[in-house]
Each structure stands twice: as structure tokens, then as C-alpha cells.
Design a protein around this motif. Structure first.
Motif, mmCIF file in Angstrom:
data_model
loop_
_atom_site.group_PDB
_atom_site.id
_atom_site.type_symbol
_atom_site.label_atom_id
_atom_site.label_comp_id
_atom_site.label_asym_id
_atom_site.label_seq_id
_atom_site.Cartn_x
_atom_site.Cartn_y
_atom_site.Cartn_z
ATOM 1 N N LEU A 195 12.449 5.412 -13.671
ATOM 2 C CA LEU A 195 11.803 6.429 -14.354
ATOM 3 C C LEU A 195 11.904 7.562 -13.222
ATOM 4 C CD1 LEU A 195 10.727 7.226 -16.939
ATOM 5 C CD2 LEU A 195 8.376 6.717 -16.175
ATOM 6 N N ARG A 196 12.614 8.605 -13.558
ATOM 7 C CA ARG A 196 12.744 9.716 -12.654
ATOM 8 C C ARG A 196 12.068 11.136 -12.999
ATOM 9 N NH1 ARG A 196 17.062 13.924 -11.391
ATOM 10 N NH2 ARG A 196 17.283 14.219 -9.113
ATOM 11 N N ASN A 197 11.233 11.661 -12.400
ATOM 12 C CA ASN A 197 10.832 12.832 -12.819
ATOM 13 C C ASN A 197 11.903 14.309 -12.507
ATOM 14 O OD1 ASN A 197 9.086 15.620 -12.108
ATOM 15 N ND2 ASN A 197 7.934 14.611 -13.683
ATOM 16 N N LEU A 198 12.063 14.928 -13.557
ATOM 17 C CA LEU A 198 13.037 16.121 -13.621
ATOM 18 C C LEU A 198 12.839 17.112 -12.529
ATOM 19 C CD1 LEU A 198 15.653 15.958 -15.559
ATOM 20 C CD2 LEU A 198 14.519 17.957 -16.723
ATOM 21 N N ASN A 199 11.451 17.600 -12.335
ATOM 22 C CA ASN A 199 11.045 18.700 -11.662
ATOM 23 C C ASN A 199 10.866 18.219 -10.071
ATOM 24 O OD1 ASN A 199 10.332 21.454 -10.868
ATOM 25 N ND2 ASN A 199 8.092 20.485 -10.908
ATOM 26 N N ARG A 200 10.295 16.936 -9.817
ATOM 27 C CA ARG A 200 10.293 16.567 -8.632
ATOM 28 C C ARG A 200 11.231 15.953 -7.962
ATOM 29 N NH1 ARG A 200 4.212 15.678 -6.879
ATOM 30 N NH2 ARG A 200 3.017 16.978 -8.321
ATOM 31 N N LYS A 201 12.347 15.371 -8.970
ATOM 32 C CA LYS A 201 13.463 14.628 -8.322
ATOM 33 C C LYS A 201 13.129 13.488 -7.664
ATOM 34 C CE LYS A 201 16.557 18.667 -8.326
ATOM 35 N NZ LYS A 201 15.549 19.934 -8.743
ATOM 36 N N ARG A 202 12.049 12.763 -8.120
ATOM 37 C CA ARG A 202 11.685 11.659 -7.625
ATOM 38 C C ARG A 202 11.233 10.537 -8.736
ATOM 39 N NH1 ARG A 202 12.716 14.099 -3.648
ATOM 40 N NH2 ARG A 202 11.678 14.554 -1.629
ATOM 41 N N TYR A 203 11.301 9.156 -8.147
ATOM 42 C CA TYR A 203 11.010 8.259 -9.226
ATOM 43 C C TYR A 203 9.812 7.715 -9.073
ATOM 44 C CZ TYR A 203 16.187 8.138 -9.358
ATOM 45 O OH TYR A 203 17.475 8.551 -9.381
ATOM 46 N N TRP A 214 12.864 1.838 -4.932
ATOM 47 C CA TRP A 214 13.069 0.740 -4.271
ATOM 48 C C TRP A 214 12.322 -0.376 -4.397
ATOM 49 C CZ3 TRP A 214 17.556 1.094 -2.203
ATOM 50 C CH2 TRP A 214 17.953 -0.072 -1.224
ATOM 51 N N GLY A 215 12.803 -1.459 -4.504
ATOM 52 C CA GLY A 215 11.903 -2.984 -4.735
ATOM 53 C C GLY A 215 11.347 -3.012 -5.982
ATOM 54 N N LYS A 216 10.616 -4.028 -6.312
ATOM 55 C CA LYS A 216 9.960 -4.401 -7.605
ATOM 56 C C LYS A 216 9.169 -3.125 -8.104
ATOM 57 C CE LYS A 216 6.679 -7.462 -5.524
ATOM 58 N NZ LYS A 216 6.477 -9.167 -5.373
ATOM 59 N N GLU A 217 8.579 -2.749 -6.954
ATOM 60 C CA GLU A 217 7.372 -1.554 -7.428
ATOM 61 C C GLU A 217 7.881 -0.621 -8.290
ATOM 62 O OE1 GLU A 217 6.305 -3.944 -4.149
ATOM 63 O OE2 GLU A 217 7.896 -2.706 -4.381
ATOM 64 N N ALA A 218 9.375 -0.133 -8.132
ATOM 65 C CA ALA A 218 10.023 1.049 -8.867
ATOM 66 C C ALA A 218 10.533 0.422 -10.213
ATOM 67 C CB ALA A 218 10.967 1.824 -8.001
ATOM 68 N N LEU A 219 10.076 -0.687 -10.767
ATOM 69 C CA LEU A 219 10.557 -1.328 -11.944
ATOM 70 C C LEU A 219 9.703 -0.824 -13.082
ATOM 71 C CD1 LEU A 219 13.135 -2.870 -12.725
ATOM 72 C CD2 LEU A 219 11.764 -4.800 -12.798
ATOM 73 N N ILE A 220 10.275 -0.100 -14.060
ATOM 74 C CA ILE A 220 9.401 0.136 -15.212
ATOM 75 C C ILE A 220 9.820 -0.693 -16.443
ATOM 76 C CG2 ILE A 220 8.589 2.138 -16.541
ATOM 77 C CD1 ILE A 220 7.617 2.228 -13.730
#
Length: 452
Positions: free
Chosen positions: A91-99, A115-121
Motif C-alpha cells: 500500500l503506497r501513499n500518493l503524497n508521501r510516496k512511501r509504503y 521490505w519484508g513481511k511487515e509491508a504485506l497488507i
């Protein structure tokens, strides 16, 4: 302005509505009659209404009668909308350009690369609304906290925005939208209007792996700099032992698939002129950053560099593309680490148990079921059903989730989010339209490919 969309069928044709209310799905081009504006149920049910942008009538229907004639929204004009994508995403935020990723008991939108399982939504669909679930099976609440229970505070209406800034917004039960708040960029509901801060995009989650050399039983790492070296034997893995496999060129009948291996520094493995493997490529389209992965079939892989030679692990752990044959020096175990929960899907549906009382595994479920993954260090995986029992092979090669002891299966990535599963009998699991899910496949074809 209301978001505008076009509705396209699986045949590639667009839905049209004329001023008399007739609805067809034959248009090959997008024009005025195919343009619909989206409105959301004012009662907060999460349902959508589709208003034809030309004549202002709403799409409605009951049973098999489908019209676009109503000037007002009633129950017949409200539709439950479910995304037909695989529910595990980044999941990526449009304004911050971060996940978004799980950190300090919050979902924080701070990762440059997921990166890693922590970024899995996991996008959990429930009665017309969506919840956001972390890799460890907890739901995000509108106040930014996480809980194991699904409540009204963790159900969101999915809204789309079209135009220059297009994306998805998640509206909570009080009418505020999820956004990233403060220096920690914690996801919670805050504002009642949608700007770039409240918009998110969904991306497929590529397989992220830990690679272990059979030659010295050490993990491949970039901890020591740009050299990609098999030299780590600590139990704890850091981001420098994790690599992302990205499919560049799909397999054809003439040539095997080409893969790139991304590091946490956003560089790629590449073969240097003397044959050594370094993590220095900025561009994965560089031919020297493209590799062929051979699945040996026993939990190991061999990796062939652009020079046609297999990568060998030397005694020091240095990786070099110099071999013509595959011995233990050229073999590696691959362990997928960003799928502690597996959700499997094919054209017939999701994989899950036949029922709560029947432990046969089928592939025609309408909603996902969580499959728990225990990964070994030798390339094998032990899979558990929602009943917390291990998968095993029955005599007819079907899969039953009723075992108290772990049975090894092989998961082999074949595409950016596609894998094959090999049973303990050496055959691939094949899905059939009646829900049959059996390890009977010899040569890989489309019935053995699973979205994960």
C-alpha cells in the motif's frame, strides 16, 4: 467533481447505457454512453451507485433485469463492489510516496521500498466494506491501533478518485479518511475531505527471499558492502539478507524466464566482467543484471548469469558465474519470507477447506482463507489450513488438512505473484473447475499456477 469510470467486461467490451435505460456491453471504444460517475451510499453501507454521465440515470437491477433508467438512488441502484485482485498487496501513499509497514505496533507509511513481511497488507472484504490486515492477522482501527477483532472501527468504505491524482481512499464509520499522520506517518482517520494525503495505490507484492548456499550453509548477504557473498550464519536475519525476486522476461517455449534480484538499497545483483556478483546495478534492464533461475525440484535452485554460466559459491562465500554444471557449489536454498500467511487463488476461486467440518482442500471458494506457512531452511514449506492442521497428501493425491505432523511441500515462484506447489509425491498441485485440488501435474501448465 465525482470520480468517472468505465466498466469493462472480461471480453474487453464496455458497458453502455442509452437514454431509454437499455444497458448493453458491446462497445469496443469508450465514449459518452460508457461514462459513469460514482456516488457512495449516504447511509454508509459501503455500496456504490453508478450514474451515467450523459443522461444522469442510475444503473439498477433486480434478479436478471438490468436497467439504467432511475433518476434517484434506491436499494436497487446500490451495488456491492469487490476488487477482483489478489488481496495481499503493498500500500503506497500518493503524497508521501512511501509504503505502509508494521512498525512499533502501528501501520507507518515510511518505507521507500516495501521490505519484508511487515509491508504485506491484506485487503479483507467484509459485507461491502474493506478492512486492512497486517501480516500477523490484526486489523487496523480508525484511531491507528491494531486489534485481532473486526469491528465497525476497522471497516472502511472504499472510494476511488479519478483525474490527475487518482487512487483509493478509505472512509471510516465517522466519515473521516485514513491518512498518514505526523513524523511517524501513522495510518489513522483524520480529515473529512480527500487530498493527495488520503489517497493510496495498491501494488502486487513480489516474492522476497533469503538465499542459502549449499556449499557452506551460509546465507547470502550484502552486509559487507557491494559484494553479494554467502557468509552469514547468524540466526537473526537483517534486511541485507533479504532480496526481492522480480520477473523481467516471462518464460516462453523458446526461452526461460529472466529474473532480477533487488536489494534493500534499491540496487540489483549484477555480474561484473571477472564473473563476480555485486549489488551495484541501478537498472534491472541491464543484461548483466538478469538471471535464469532453475528449479531443481528438491528445494534447491541454480542461478545462471548472463554469461551462460551458473553462479558458484566459493569457499570464502564469494559468488561467481563460472560453472557449466550444477553441483552442491552451484545450489542454493530459497526461502520466501514475506508470505507467513498464504492466500492462494486461481481462475476458479480461492483455496480453502471444503467446510468447517470437512478438511479436504478445494480451489473454488468465493472468499480467501488463510493458509499458515512454516518455512524450513532447506527450501521446503509446511502448510496449515484454517483449522490449524497440516496439509497432507491423500491416496488419490488430493490434499487434506488434518495432519498433526508437518508434511513438506515446495513453493516455486514462477512470476511476480504466481507460484507452483509441488507435493511430496513430486507432482504439481493442479486446480480443476469443480474445485478439485490434487498433486497430479507432471509438466507445468496454467492449471498449476497459483496467485499468491
Amino acid at each position: 467533481a465525482l470520480p468517472i469510470l468505465y466498466i469493462r467486461s472480461h471480453t474487453g467490451r464496455y458497458l453502455s447505457a442509452d437514454k431509454y435505460g437499455n444497458v448493453t456491453c458491446e462497445a469496443e471504444e469508450r465514449d459518452q454512453m460508457e461514462k459513469f460517475a460514482v456516488e457512495y451510499d449516504k447511509n454508509g453501507s459501503g455500496r456504490w451507485a453508478f450514474k451515467n454521465a450523459t443522461h444522469g440515470n442510475y444503473l439498477g437491477g433486480n434478479e436478471d433485469n438490468f436497467k439504467c433508467f432511475s433518476k434517484a438512488v434506491t436499494e436497487n441502484e446500490l451495488w456491492v463492489v469487490q476488487l477482483s485482485i489478489h488481496p495481499q498487496v503493498n500500500l503506497r501513499n500518493l503524497n508521501r510516496k512511501r509504503y505502509a509497514h508494521l512498525k512499533d505496533e502501528q501501520l507507518q507509511v515510511t518505507e521507500v521500498i516495501p521490505w519484508g513481511k511487515e509491508a504485506l497488507i491484506i485487503l479483507h472484504f467484509d459485507n461491502g466494506k474493506y478492512a486492512l490486515k497486517t501480516y500477523d492477522n490484526r486489523f487496523l482501527n480508525r484511531d491507528g491501533s491494531l486489534s485481532t477483532d473486526l469491528t465497525n472501527d476497522s471497516r472502511f468504505t472504499l472510494e476511488i478518485k479519478s483525474g490527475a491524482n487518482c487512487g483509493l481512499a478509505f472512509k471510516d464509520c465517522t466519515g473521516t479518511y485514513l491518512t498518514a499522520v505526523g513524523a511517524t506517518a501513522t495510518m489513522k482517520g483524520r480529515n473529512k475531505t480527500v487530498s493527495k494525503d488520503e489517497l493510496f495505490t495498491l501494488e502486487d507484492s513480489c516474492p522476497q527471499i533469503i538465499v542459502t548456499s549449499l556449499a557452506n550453509n551460509k546465507k547470502v548477504s550484502t552486509r559487507q558492502g557491494v559484494d553479494v557473498t554467502a557468509n552469514q550464519d547468524e540466526a537473526e536475519d537483517t534486511d541485507r539478507e533479504i532480496f526481492q525476486m522480480e520477473l523481467l522476461i516471462p518464460q516462453t517455449e523458446e526461452s526461460p524466464a529472466k529474473w532480477a534480484f533487488r536489494t534493500v538499497d534499491n540496487t540489483y545483483w549484477t555480474q561484473e566482467p571477472l564473473g563476480g556478483i555485486q549489488a551495484t546495478a541501478k537498472d534491472r534492464t541491464n543484461p548483466n543484471a538478469q538471471f535464469i533461475v532453475d528449479w531443481i525440484g528438491d528445494g534447491t535452485v541454480a542461478v545462471k548469469a548472463n554469461n551462460g554460466h551458473y553462479i558458484q559459491s566459493r569457499q570464502t562465500g564469494q559468488l561467481v558465474g563460472v560453472s557449466d554444471t550444477v553441483t552442491n557449489k552451484e545450489k542454493f536454498y530459497i526461502k520466501i519470507i514475506n508470505r507467513p500467511l498464504l492466500l492462494l487463488k486461481n481462475e476458479h476461486g480461492f483455496v480453502g477447506l471444503k467446510s468447517t467440518s470437512k478438511a479436504e482442500v478445494q480451489c473454488s471458494k468465493t472468499n480467501y482463507e488463510v493458509i499458515f506457512v512454516d518455512a524450513s531452511n532447506d527450501g521446503h514449506y509446511f502448510l496449515k489450513g484454517a483449522n490449524n492442521k497440516y496439509w497432507r497428501l491423500a491416496e488419490d493425491a488430493s490434499i487434506i488438512a488434518d495432519s498433526s505432523s508437518a508434511v513438506p511441500f515446495l513453493l516455486e515462484p514462477r512470476g511476480s505473484s504466481i507460484l507452483t506447489i509441488k507435493g511430496p509425491n513430486g507432482c504439481y498441485i493442479k486446480g480443476e473447475h469443480n474445485g478439485l485440488f490434487r498433486a497430479i501435474g507432471q509438466e507445468v501448465d496454467s492449471t498449476m499456477l497459483w496467485e499468491y
